[in-house]
Scaffold this motif. Sequence first.
Motif, mmCIF file in Angstrom:
data_model
loop_
_atom_site.group_PDB
_atom_site.id
_atom_site.type_symbol
_atom_site.label_atom_id
_atom_site.label_comp_id
_atom_site.label_asym_id
_atom_site.label_seq_id
_atom_site.Cartn_x
_atom_site.Cartn_y
_atom_site.Cartn_z
ATOM 1 N N LEU A 59 0.827 -1.191 0.000
ATOM 2 C CA LEU A 59 0.000 0.000 0.000
ATOM 3 C C LEU A 59 0.873 1.257 0.000
ATOM 4 N N ALA A 60 1.396 1.548 -1.158
ATOM 5 C CA ALA A 60 2.233 2.741 -1.315
ATOM 6 C C ALA A 60 2.619 2.831 -2.781
ATOM 7 N N TYR A 61 3.348 3.912 -3.130
ATOM 8 C CA TYR A 61 3.809 4.009 -4.511
ATOM 9 C C TYR A 61 5.095 3.210 -4.648
ATOM 10 N N ASP A 62 5.150 2.421 -5.707
ATOM 11 C CA ASP A 62 6.369 1.665 -6.022
ATOM 12 C C ASP A 62 6.785 1.986 -7.448
ATOM 13 N N LYS A 63 8.048 1.834 -7.710
ATOM 14 C CA LYS A 63 8.568 2.195 -9.028
ATOM 15 C C LYS A 63 7.935 1.362 -10.141
ATOM 16 N N ASP A 64 7.404 0.188 -9.780
ATOM 17 C CA ASP A 64 6.708 -0.643 -10.779
ATOM 18 C C ASP A 64 5.608 0.152 -11.473
ATOM 19 N N MET A 65 5.006 1.068 -10.717
ATOM 20 C CA MET A 65 3.807 1.727 -11.211
ATOM 21 C C MET A 65 4.063 2.713 -12.338
ATOM 22 N N GLN A 66 5.309 2.991 -12.636
ATOM 23 C CA GLN A 66 5.560 3.818 -13.808
ATOM 24 C C GLN A 66 5.215 3.067 -15.092
ATOM 25 N N GLU A 67 5.051 1.757 -14.964
ATOM 26 C CA GLU A 67 4.697 0.945 -16.129
ATOM 27 C C GLU A 67 3.198 0.950 -16.415
ATOM 28 N N ASP A 68 2.411 1.594 -15.551
ATOM 29 C CA ASP A 68 0.963 1.572 -15.786
ATOM 30 C C ASP A 68 0.521 2.605 -16.819
ATOM 31 N N LYS A 69 1.356 3.619 -17.078
ATOM 32 C CA LYS A 69 0.940 4.729 -17.948
ATOM 33 C C LYS A 69 0.759 4.291 -19.396
ATOM 34 N N GLU A 70 1.713 3.576 -19.921
ATOM 35 C CA GLU A 70 1.689 3.222 -21.343
ATOM 36 C C GLU A 70 0.448 2.421 -21.702
ATOM 37 N N CYS A 71 0.108 1.431 -20.861
ATOM 38 C CA CYS A 71 -1.044 0.585 -21.195
ATOM 39 C C CYS A 71 -2.359 1.356 -21.049
ATOM 40 N N VAL A 72 -2.455 2.251 -20.067
ATOM 41 C CA VAL A 72 -3.671 3.046 -19.898
ATOM 42 C C VAL A 72 -3.856 3.990 -21.080
ATOM 43 N N PHE A 73 -2.790 4.686 -21.475
ATOM 44 C CA PHE A 73 -2.887 5.613 -22.603
ATOM 45 C C PHE A 73 -3.212 4.871 -23.891
ATOM 46 N N ASP A 74 -2.610 3.701 -24.069
ATOM 47 C CA ASP A 74 -2.870 2.928 -25.285
ATOM 48 C C ASP A 74 -4.325 2.468 -25.339
ATOM 49 N N ALA A 75 -4.862 2.017 -24.197
ATOM 50 C CA ALA A 75 -6.259 1.566 -24.161
ATOM 51 C C ALA A 75 -7.207 2.721 -24.478
ATOM 52 N N ILE A 76 -6.948 3.889 -23.883
ATOM 53 C CA ILE A 76 -7.805 5.051 -24.126
ATOM 54 C C ILE A 76 -7.742 5.472 -25.593
ATOM 55 N N ASP A 77 -6.547 5.523 -26.142
ATOM 56 C CA ASP A 77 -6.399 5.910 -27.555
ATOM 57 C C ASP A 77 -7.106 4.923 -28.479
ATOM 58 N N THR A 78 -6.983 3.635 -28.175
ATOM 59 C CA THR A 78 -7.581 2.601 -29.026
ATOM 60 C C THR A 78 -9.103 2.662 -28.975
ATOM 61 N N VAL A 79 -9.664 2.751 -27.774
ATOM 62 C CA VAL A 79 -11.125 2.819 -27.628
ATOM 63 C C VAL A 79 -11.669 4.100 -28.265
ATOM 64 N N SER A 80 -10.989 5.213 -28.053
ATOM 65 C CA SER A 80 -11.439 6.487 -28.630
ATOM 66 C C SER A 80 -11.450 6.421 -30.154
ATOM 67 N N MET A 81 -10.431 5.818 -30.724
ATOM 68 C CA MET A 81 -10.352 5.684 -32.176
ATOM 69 C C MET A 81 -11.520 4.847 -32.706
ATOM 70 N N CYS A 82 -11.850 3.765 -32.000
ATOM 71 C CA CYS A 82 -12.963 2.907 -32.431
ATOM 72 C C CYS A 82 -14.296 3.636 -32.317
ATOM 73 N N LEU A 83 -14.473 4.382 -31.231
ATOM 74 C CA LEU A 83 -15.750 5.068 -31.005
ATOM 75 C C LEU A 83 -16.003 6.173 -32.030
ATOM 76 N N LYS A 84 -14.947 6.750 -32.566
ATOM 77 C CA LYS A 84 -15.122 7.838 -33.529
ATOM 78 C C LYS A 84 -15.769 7.367 -34.820
ATOM 79 N N VAL A 85 -15.489 6.145 -35.231
ATOM 80 C CA VAL A 85 -15.975 5.678 -36.533
ATOM 81 C C VAL A 85 -17.336 4.990 -36.439
ATOM 82 N N LEU A 86 -17.700 4.488 -35.263
ATOM 83 C CA LEU A 86 -18.940 3.722 -35.138
ATOM 84 C C LEU A 86 -20.214 4.531 -35.402
#
Length: 207
Positions: A59-86
């Motif tokens: 229960l604290a910040y660990d250096k591992d958590m710097q790895e969470d940014k890339e996957c979150v940004f990628d998921a948001i970008d991917t979903v947003s791209m799909c929603l634009k065309v539907l």
Amino acid sequence: ISWCSWEFKFIELDDAFSTGSSIMPQKKNPDICELVRGKTGRVYGDLMTLLTVMKGLPLAYDKDMQEDKECVFDAIDTVSMCLKVLPDMLSTMTVLTENMAAAGRRGFINATDCADYLTKKGMPFRDAYKLTGGLVARCIREGRTLEQLSLEELQEESPLFDEGFYAAVDLLNAVKRRNTWGGPSPEQTQEQIAQAREFVKNHRKQD
């Protein structure tokens, strides 16, 4: 994707959102739908990356958590791209209502309405259930639907049948009668649509 297939043929997408097959000239592929379906794997991958990174952390910040940014940004970008065309894809598609109605009749989804009709005429439900099952079996053998049985044929099974039977088993009437909360009636469907629009509207305000 299933509804676009020849087996269903409930909808047809505009040419701008589909392509022909490389080998079958009659085929029309729902490209956007298939690409969005494929992107699901990528977003699932982002989720698994995030879950794996966060697994077992104290229960604290660990250096591992710097790895969470890339996957979150990628998921948001991917979903947003799909929603634009539907929206454009859905607004330009053609709904083949006759094919849908024919499929509904072949599926005998109005068999319960037939049993209910007989019950309201005074027949015990267990008997109405059995009689309706026999009618459905006959229709399947003869390649017909309940609506295609003549009044004379129906009255051979029970004198309770009259002209009102056809209105009772009409698919649209059957849907309208199911006007309970969350049901499929036009009124309830419009209510659910209104709630979805309100949800989207409030979500946009929060953004």
